[in-house]
Design a protein around this motif. Structure first.
Motif, PDB file in Angstrom:
ATOM      1  N   VAL A  58       7.282  -0.195  -2.898  1.00 53.65           N
ATOM      2  CA  VAL A  58       6.162   0.730  -2.679  1.00 53.65           C
ATOM      3  C   VAL A  58       4.851  -0.043  -2.677  1.00 53.65           C
ATOM      4  O   VAL A  58       3.994   0.154  -1.803  1.00 53.65           O
ATOM      5  CB  VAL A  58       6.156   1.850  -3.745  1.00 53.65           C
ATOM      6  CG1 VAL A  58       4.836   2.604  -3.754  1.00 53.65           C
ATOM      7  CG2 VAL A  58       7.316   2.800  -3.508  1.00 53.65           C
ATOM      8  N   LYS A  61       4.397  -2.027   0.511  1.00 52.71           N
ATOM      9  CA  LYS A  61       4.069  -1.156   1.643  1.00 52.71           C
ATOM     10  C   LYS A  61       2.610  -0.703   1.562  1.00 52.71           C
ATOM     11  O   LYS A  61       1.915  -0.629   2.581  1.00 52.71           O
ATOM     12  CB  LYS A  61       5.020   0.035   1.691  1.00 52.71           C
ATOM     13  CG  LYS A  61       6.427  -0.373   2.100  1.00 52.71           C
ATOM     14  CD  LYS A  61       7.402   0.763   2.011  1.00 52.71           C
ATOM     15  CE  LYS A  61       8.834   0.304   2.208  1.00 52.71           C
ATOM     16  NZ  LYS A  61       9.109  -0.481   3.379  1.00 52.71           N
ATOM     17  N   GLU A  92      11.195   6.530  -4.656  1.00 49.95           N
ATOM     18  CA  GLU A  92      11.989   6.443  -3.424  1.00 49.95           C
ATOM     19  C   GLU A  92      11.404   7.354  -2.349  1.00 49.95           C
ATOM     20  O   GLU A  92      11.317   6.967  -1.179  1.00 49.95           O
ATOM     21  CB  GLU A  92      13.449   6.789  -3.708  1.00 49.95           C
ATOM     22  CG  GLU A  92      14.152   5.718  -4.507  1.00 49.95           C
ATOM     23  CD  GLU A  92      15.534   6.109  -4.983  1.00 49.95           C
ATOM     24  OE1 GLU A  92      15.849   7.320  -5.032  1.00 49.95           O
ATOM     25  OE2 GLU A  92      16.303   5.193  -5.307  1.00 49.95           O
ATOM     26  N   ARG A  95       8.292   5.649  -1.106  1.00 46.66           N
ATOM     27  CA  ARG A  95       8.668   4.548  -0.220  1.00 46.66           C
ATOM     28  C   ARG A  95       8.982   5.074   1.180  1.00 46.66           C
ATOM     29  O   ARG A  95       8.535   4.505   2.185  1.00 46.66           O
ATOM     30  CB  ARG A  95       9.874   3.803  -0.794  1.00 46.66           C
ATOM     31  CG  ARG A  95      10.323   2.613   0.050  1.00 46.66           C
ATOM     32  CD  ARG A  95      11.628   2.043  -0.430  1.00 46.66           C
ATOM     33  NE  ARG A  95      12.649   3.075  -0.363  1.00 46.66           N
ATOM     34  CZ  ARG A  95      13.744   3.090  -1.104  1.00 46.66           C
ATOM     35  NH1 ARG A  95      13.976   2.134  -1.963  1.00 46.66           N
ATOM     36  NH2 ARG A  95      14.632   4.054  -0.992  1.00 46.66           N
TER      37      ARG A  95
END
Length: 153
Positions: A58, A61, A92, A95
């Motif tokens: 995460v 990104k 998740e 993400r």
């Protein structure tokens, strides 16, 4: 990329029930296989994927999207709460949301067609390469020789 843990465990259980247990002729070995199913059923709802790699993904990104925003002016990702405070499941989901934002930034970078757009694409390729290297580092070498021979190493 991780498969949801409950799906992974359900797949292992289904494989044991459909493919393995019916082919076991020894009652003791069959009982052991059923015991594995019981263990999988018992631990499935008590465990989750390791949190640290998801948090690192995460953050990577977010860093990529920040760099692309600086380079080509794409929107910076919304950060309603610090990623460190999220559960693994929420990380998740974050993400996955960021992957969608990266796709939008990729489209914007490609549409530009100028030096800044190409630089953003280079950042994206470096990010993807880093993700693949991390995935490769986390993947154990398969035990094909033991599987093929039937030995227990």
């Amino acid at each position: 990329m991780n498969i949801p843990l409950d799906r992974l465990i359900a797949g292992m259980i289904a494989s044991l029930r459909v493919e393995v247990i019916p082919k076991i002729t020894d009652s003791y070995a069959r009982g052991q296989a059923v015991g594995v199913i019981d263990a999988l059923n018992s631990i499935g709802h008590r465990i989750e994927w390791r949190r640290e790699p998801v948090l690192a993904a995460v953050q990577a990104k977010l860093d990529l999207l920040d760099a692309m925003a600086e380079g080509i002016g794409t929107p910076r990702p919304a950060r309603p709460v610090p990623p460190e405070t999220l559960s693994t499941a929420a990380l998740e989901a974050e993400r996955n949301r960021l992957d969608a934002a990266i796709c939008e930034a990729l489209h914007a970078a490609h549409a530009r067609g100028d030096a800044a757009g190409r630089a953003a694409l280079v950042l994206l390729l470096a990010h993807i390469h880093g993700e693949l290297e991390q995935e490769k580092a986390n993947t154990r070498k398969p035990l094909f020789a033991e599987i093929a021979s039937g030995s227990g190493g």
